[in-house]
Design a protein around this motif. Sequence first.
Motif, PDB file in Angstrom:
ATOM      1  N   HIS A  33      -4.701 -14.928 -14.470  1.00 29.29           N
ATOM      2  CA  HIS A  33      -5.093 -14.129 -13.297  1.00 29.29           C
ATOM      3  C   HIS A  33      -4.338 -12.795 -13.281  1.00 29.29           C
ATOM      4  O   HIS A  33      -4.930 -11.743 -13.026  1.00 29.29           O
ATOM      5  CB  HIS A  33      -4.806 -14.878 -12.001  1.00 29.29           C
ATOM      6  CG  HIS A  33      -5.505 -16.183 -11.845  1.00 29.29           C
ATOM      7  ND1 HIS A  33      -6.757 -16.452 -12.356  1.00 29.29           N
ATOM      8  CD2 HIS A  33      -5.116 -17.317 -11.234  1.00 29.29           C
ATOM      9  CE1 HIS A  33      -7.106 -17.684 -12.050  1.00 29.29           C
ATOM     10  NE2 HIS A  33      -6.125 -18.237 -11.369  1.00 29.29           N
ATOM     11  N   LEU A  34      -3.027 -12.841 -13.538  1.00 29.13           N
ATOM     12  CA  LEU A  34      -2.206 -11.630 -13.471  1.00 29.13           C
ATOM     13  C   LEU A  34      -2.490 -10.662 -14.603  1.00 29.13           C
ATOM     14  O   LEU A  34      -2.392  -9.449 -14.417  1.00 29.13           O
ATOM     15  CB  LEU A  34      -0.719 -12.001 -13.440  1.00 29.13           C
ATOM     16  CG  LEU A  34      -0.279 -12.756 -12.184  1.00 29.13           C
ATOM     17  CD1 LEU A  34       1.143 -13.275 -12.341  1.00 29.13           C
ATOM     18  CD2 LEU A  34      -0.429 -11.901 -10.944  1.00 29.13           C
ATOM     19  N   ILE A  35      -2.859 -11.175 -15.759  1.00 28.53           N
ATOM     20  CA  ILE A  35      -3.241 -10.292 -16.867  1.00 28.53           C
ATOM     21  C   ILE A  35      -4.563  -9.591 -16.534  1.00 28.53           C
ATOM     22  O   ILE A  35      -4.721  -8.395 -16.779  1.00 28.53           O
ATOM     23  CB  ILE A  35      -3.321 -11.074 -18.185  1.00 28.53           C
ATOM     24  CG1 ILE A  35      -1.900 -11.455 -18.631  1.00 28.53           C
ATOM     25  CG2 ILE A  35      -4.032 -10.261 -19.269  1.00 28.53           C
ATOM     26  CD1 ILE A  35      -1.846 -12.419 -19.800  1.00 28.53           C
ATOM     27  N   ALA A  36      -5.494 -10.325 -15.930  1.00 24.73           N
ATOM     28  CA  ALA A  36      -6.796  -9.746 -15.576  1.00 24.73           C
ATOM     29  C   ALA A  36      -6.679  -8.731 -14.444  1.00 24.73           C
ATOM     30  O   ALA A  36      -7.375  -7.717 -14.438  1.00 24.73           O
ATOM     31  CB  ALA A  36      -7.769 -10.857 -15.193  1.00 24.73           C
ATOM     32  N   PHE A  62       6.032 -16.990  -1.993  1.00 24.80           N
ATOM     33  CA  PHE A  62       4.609 -17.270  -2.196  1.00 24.80           C
ATOM     34  C   PHE A  62       4.005 -16.035  -2.832  1.00 24.80           C
ATOM     35  O   PHE A  62       4.059 -14.944  -2.279  1.00 24.80           O
ATOM     36  CB  PHE A  62       3.931 -17.611  -0.871  1.00 24.80           C
ATOM     37  CG  PHE A  62       4.527 -18.837  -0.238  1.00 24.80           C
ATOM     38  CD1 PHE A  62       4.074 -20.096  -0.571  1.00 24.80           C
ATOM     39  CD2 PHE A  62       5.586 -18.722   0.653  1.00 24.80           C
ATOM     40  CE1 PHE A  62       4.647 -21.231  -0.022  1.00 24.80           C
ATOM     41  CE2 PHE A  62       6.165 -19.843   1.213  1.00 24.80           C
ATOM     42  CZ  PHE A  62       5.704 -21.107   0.871  1.00 24.80           C
ATOM     43  N   LEU A  63       3.455 -16.231  -4.025  1.00 21.61           N
ATOM     44  CA  LEU A  63       2.880 -15.148  -4.814  1.00 21.61           C
ATOM     45  C   LEU A  63       1.362 -15.206  -4.680  1.00 21.61           C
ATOM     46  O   LEU A  63       0.763 -16.253  -4.918  1.00 21.61           O
ATOM     47  CB  LEU A  63       3.293 -15.308  -6.280  1.00 21.61           C
ATOM     48  CG  LEU A  63       2.729 -14.305  -7.280  1.00 21.61           C
ATOM     49  CD1 LEU A  63       3.274 -12.909  -6.998  1.00 21.61           C
ATOM     50  CD2 LEU A  63       3.093 -14.736  -8.697  1.00 21.61           C
ATOM     51  N   PHE A  64       0.752 -14.088  -4.321  1.00 16.26           N
ATOM     52  CA  PHE A  64      -0.698 -14.015  -4.141  1.00 16.26           C
ATOM     53  C   PHE A  64      -1.294 -13.030  -5.135  1.00 16.26           C
ATOM     54  O   PHE A  64      -0.787 -11.923  -5.309  1.00 16.26           O
ATOM     55  CB  PHE A  64      -1.043 -13.579  -2.713  1.00 16.26           C
ATOM     56  CG  PHE A  64      -0.563 -14.540  -1.679  1.00 16.26           C
ATOM     57  CD1 PHE A  64      -1.334 -15.627  -1.298  1.00 16.26           C
ATOM     58  CD2 PHE A  64       0.683 -14.380  -1.093  1.00 16.26           C
ATOM     59  CE1 PHE A  64      -0.881 -16.529  -0.361  1.00 16.26           C
ATOM     60  CE2 PHE A  64       1.149 -15.277  -0.151  1.00 16.26           C
ATOM     61  CZ  PHE A  64       0.373 -16.357   0.217  1.00 16.26           C
ATOM     62  N   GLY A  69     -12.237 -13.185  -8.401  1.00 16.60           N
ATOM     63  CA  GLY A  69     -11.827 -12.098  -7.514  1.00 16.60           C
ATOM     64  C   GLY A  69     -11.353 -12.547  -6.148  1.00 16.60           C
ATOM     65  O   GLY A  69     -10.991 -11.718  -5.316  1.00 16.60           O
ATOM     66  N   ARG A  70     -11.346 -13.859  -5.908  1.00 15.60           N
ATOM     67  CA  ARG A  70     -10.878 -14.376  -4.613  1.00 15.60           C
ATOM     68  C   ARG A  70      -9.356 -14.461  -4.589  1.00 15.60           C
ATOM     69  O   ARG A  70      -8.739 -14.761  -5.609  1.00 15.60           O
ATOM     70  CB  ARG A  70     -11.468 -15.755  -4.339  1.00 15.60           C
ATOM     71  CG  ARG A  70     -12.974 -15.722  -4.134  1.00 15.60           C
ATOM     72  CD  ARG A  70     -13.480 -17.109  -3.906  1.00 15.60           C
ATOM     73  NE  ARG A  70     -13.102 -17.881  -5.110  1.00 15.60           N
ATOM     74  CZ  ARG A  70     -13.779 -18.913  -5.564  1.00 15.60           C
ATOM     75  NH1 ARG A  70     -14.819 -19.351  -4.944  1.00 15.60           N
ATOM     76  NH2 ARG A  70     -13.385 -19.534  -6.661  1.00 15.60           N
ATOM     77  N   PRO A  71      -8.745 -14.261  -3.421  1.00 13.96           N
ATOM     78  CA  PRO A  71      -7.289 -14.396  -3.332  1.00 13.96           C
ATOM     79  C   PRO A  71      -6.865 -15.841  -3.586  1.00 13.96           C
ATOM     80  O   PRO A  71      -7.555 -16.784  -3.188  1.00 13.96           O
ATOM     81  CB  PRO A  71      -6.965 -14.001  -1.894  1.00 13.96           C
ATOM     82  CG  PRO A  71      -8.201 -13.396  -1.341  1.00 13.96           C
ATOM     83  CD  PRO A  71      -9.351 -13.846  -2.172  1.00 13.96           C
ATOM     84  N   ILE A  72      -5.730 -16.001  -4.249  1.00 12.79           N
ATOM     85  CA  ILE A  72      -5.155 -17.316  -4.507  1.00 12.79           C
ATOM     86  C   ILE A  72      -3.642 -17.174  -4.415  1.00 12.79           C
ATOM     87  O   ILE A  72      -3.093 -16.143  -4.799  1.00 12.79           O
ATOM     88  CB  ILE A  72      -5.606 -17.878  -5.875  1.00 12.79           C
ATOM     89  CG1 ILE A  72      -5.138 -19.314  -6.054  1.00 12.79           C
ATOM     90  CG2 ILE A  72      -5.165 -16.981  -7.021  1.00 12.79           C
ATOM     91  CD1 ILE A  72      -5.781 -20.031  -7.240  1.00 12.79           C
TER      92      ILE A  72
END
Length: 158
Positions: free
Chosen positions: A62-65, A24-26, A32-35
């Motif tokens: 998301h990961l680029i940001a 599970f990758l978070f 800015g909320r966790p997903i």
Amino acid sequence: MDATLPAVGSPAVVEFMRRNPRAFLFCRDESGRPIGYAMHSVGCQPGHLYFTTYVKSPKVKHLIADPAVACVVVGQHDGHDGPWVSVRGTAEIYQPSAAEVDAMIGARPPDHRIGESVVAKVRDRLISGKRCIIRIAVDEVCAARFSSADAGPSDRAR
């Protein structure tokens, strides 16, 4: 009893993550909320964990940001109290070479639940650029629970 956490590159952590691809990758979404995302790793080397995903997936944006991530890798276990390891790190998105794709896919232990046609499709999409690699540089083991079969006495943490 040793309550210290195993090191990022400890043989027990690396071997556990190699044998257990369910993860599970978070990360953080655009607000800015966790997903979190259920994932299947395609590789593990000391200090790195690898996943594939579609280039156009929201997680890539998301990961680029914000490349800061946490990941929980879970072991195969009957019941709810199985082994796991939680790590924190930094994600990098990149397009692998055909040689890297073949080496990565060939190095994975066979998974009877994933047919050869699926593996071939993922390979083709990685090479064509439709899919990409998420490489997690693991900075820290945050928590872990290994059974005696998963880690030696010095690598168990609570």
